[in-house]
Design an enzyme around this catalytic site. Structure first.
Site, PDB file in Angstrom:
ATOM      1  N   LEU A 154       0.874  -1.182   0.023  1.00  0.00           N
ATOM      2  CA  LEU A 154      -0.001   0.137   0.071  1.00  0.00           C
ATOM      3  C   LEU A 154       1.032   1.244  -0.096  1.00  0.00           C
ATOM      4  O   LEU A 154       1.738   1.179   0.936  1.00  0.00           O
ATOM      5  CB  LEU A 154      -0.863  -0.009   1.335  1.00  0.00           C
ATOM      6  CG  LEU A 154      -2.335   0.682   1.254  1.00  0.00           C
ATOM      7  CD1 LEU A 154      -3.130   0.212   0.094  1.00  0.00           C
ATOM      8  CD2 LEU A 154      -2.622   0.583   2.791  1.00  0.00           C
ATOM      9  N   HIS A 155       0.738   2.122  -1.136  1.00  0.00           N
ATOM     10  CA  HIS A 155       1.542   3.139  -1.084  1.00  0.00           C
ATOM     11  C   HIS A 155       1.126   4.588  -1.850  1.00  0.00           C
ATOM     12  O   HIS A 155       1.732   5.681  -1.573  1.00  0.00           O
ATOM     13  CB  HIS A 155       2.787   2.765  -1.615  1.00  0.00           C
ATOM     14  CG  HIS A 155       2.800   2.863  -3.101  1.00  0.00           C
ATOM     15  ND1 HIS A 155       2.356   1.716  -3.802  1.00  0.00           N
ATOM     16  CD2 HIS A 155       3.149   3.556  -4.246  1.00  0.00           C
ATOM     17  CE1 HIS A 155       2.309   1.844  -5.239  1.00  0.00           C
ATOM     18  NE2 HIS A 155       3.019   3.054  -5.436  1.00  0.00           N
ATOM     19  N   ARG A 156      -0.109   4.098  -2.692  1.00  0.00           N
ATOM     20  CA  ARG A 156      -0.713   5.465  -3.414  1.00  0.00           C
ATOM     21  C   ARG A 156      -1.047   6.603  -2.447  1.00  0.00           C
ATOM     22  O   ARG A 156      -1.836   6.473  -1.614  1.00  0.00           O
ATOM     23  CB  ARG A 156      -1.495   4.828  -4.300  1.00  0.00           C
ATOM     24  CG  ARG A 156      -1.026   3.895  -5.594  1.00  0.00           C
ATOM     25  CD  ARG A 156      -1.801   3.997  -6.802  1.00  0.00           C
ATOM     26  NE  ARG A 156      -1.214   3.092  -7.505  1.00  0.00           N
ATOM     27  CZ  ARG A 156      -0.338   3.596  -8.715  1.00  0.00           C
ATOM     28  NH1 ARG A 156      -0.030   4.800  -8.631  1.00  0.00           N
ATOM     29  NH2 ARG A 156       0.590   2.711  -9.194  1.00  0.00           N
TER      30      ARG A 156
ATOM     31  N   ASP B  13      -2.154  -1.774  -4.137  1.00  0.00           N
ATOM     32  CA  ASP B  13      -2.475  -0.593  -5.063  1.00  0.00           C
ATOM     33  C   ASP B  13      -1.439  -0.352  -5.921  1.00  0.00           C
ATOM     34  O   ASP B  13      -1.573   0.828  -6.454  1.00  0.00           O
ATOM     35  CB  ASP B  13      -2.926   0.516  -3.909  1.00  0.00           C
ATOM     36  CG  ASP B  13      -1.726   1.290  -3.281  1.00  0.00           C
ATOM     37  OD1 ASP B  13      -0.540   0.652  -3.287  1.00  0.00           O
ATOM     38  OD2 ASP B  13      -1.754   2.163  -2.563  1.00  0.00           O
TER      39      ASP B  13
END
Length: 272
Positions: free
Chosen positions: A123-125, A201
């Site tokens: 998860l990074h967006r 993501d």
């Protein structure tokens, strides 16, 4: 350096800010540009990568595509067909070249894991982690998933910063949720290959899970890599909790999206 070297062509890959910077620099001093992974579109201009992709493709002289939808996008945007070359996915070349090393990874032993008994999360967006309410909702969903299956979470530096800022330290108390530092390529590929499923993501992980034939649940509303959905193992599940949990439950019941390898993802894209 570009002015001194005067290369016949500057090859840029992907859609990050440095890709755009290199393409613009080359064009401004009169050099030709070739874009690898051209034509991918999410049609979501709130994504920084989407703006980068559109601009890079607009100024590129040669466009190498990874899937048929990219060819169609470029043609719709008026790019002459002579400049478009459907070659496949170089990232899959890398995966195939490293198969033996990936197979020898001992990363499961380091986390005391057995194949198919855990899920992987990335998860990074910004749309997912920069908004406190969104991140908290996703983390709450993750807690529900972790009650059903162990979740290994290599935490991106951006996400770790946001979790600390939003004071979500209580998450570390969940026994079935394992926060780990980002892994190297070989270990991470092995971790994904042996997972029951992957939640992400990321764009590239949608493609790698398809190549590995591992179910992927994408925590976004759109994808610029539709072949991973229409042919591969990817499903777009968005961010709504019940939708995500239903998709997880289906996988745990054995209702897997088997998928197949897309055309020209055969390890020969770089040669083409």
């Amino acid at each position: 350096p570009l002015k001194m070297a005067r290369p016949a062509c500057v090859v840029v890959v992907g859609d990050v800010n440095s890709t755009l910077a290199a393409a613009l620099t080359a064009k401004k001093i009169g050099l030709k540009v070739a874009h690898v992974e051209a034509g991918l579109r999410s049609f979501d201009e709130t994504m920084p990568e989407e703006l980068n992709r559109v601009i890079i493709d607009r100024i590129s002289d040669v466009l190498f595509t990874t899937e048929a939808s990219a060819n169609q996008n470029l043609a719709h945007e008026g790019v002459p067909r002579a400049r478009i070359h459907f070659v496949g996915k170089v990232m899959i070349d890398t995966l195939r070249m490293n198969r033996s090393s990936i197979g020898r990874s001992k990363v499961l032993d380091s986390f005391s894991l057995r194949p198919r008994t855990y899920a992987v999360l990335t998860l990074h967006r910004p749309a997912n982690v920069d908004d406190q309410a969104m991140l908290e909702d996703l983390m709450s969903t993750l807690q529900h998933i972790a009650r059903k299956i162990q979740v290994i979470f290599p935490v991106h530096p951006r996400t770790r910063d946001r979790l600390a800022r939003f004071k979500k330290e209580k998450l570390t108390e969940l026994k079935n949720l394992v926060f780990v530092d980002p892994l190297g390529y070989i270990d991470f590929m092995h971790l994904m290959e042996k997972a029951r499923f992957v939640l992400t993501d990321s764009g590239g992980i949608q493609e790698e899970t398809t190549a590995l034939k591992v179910p992927c649940l994408t925590l976004r509303d759109t994808t610029e890599r539709p072949v991973t959905v229409t042919i591969g193992t990817n499903s777009i599940v968005g961010r709504e909790r019940n939708h995500i949990l239903r998709a997880v439950e289906n996988i745990l019941k054995g209702n897997l999206k088997r998928g197949r390898i897309p055309p020209r993802w055969d390890g020969r894209a770089a040669m083409r």
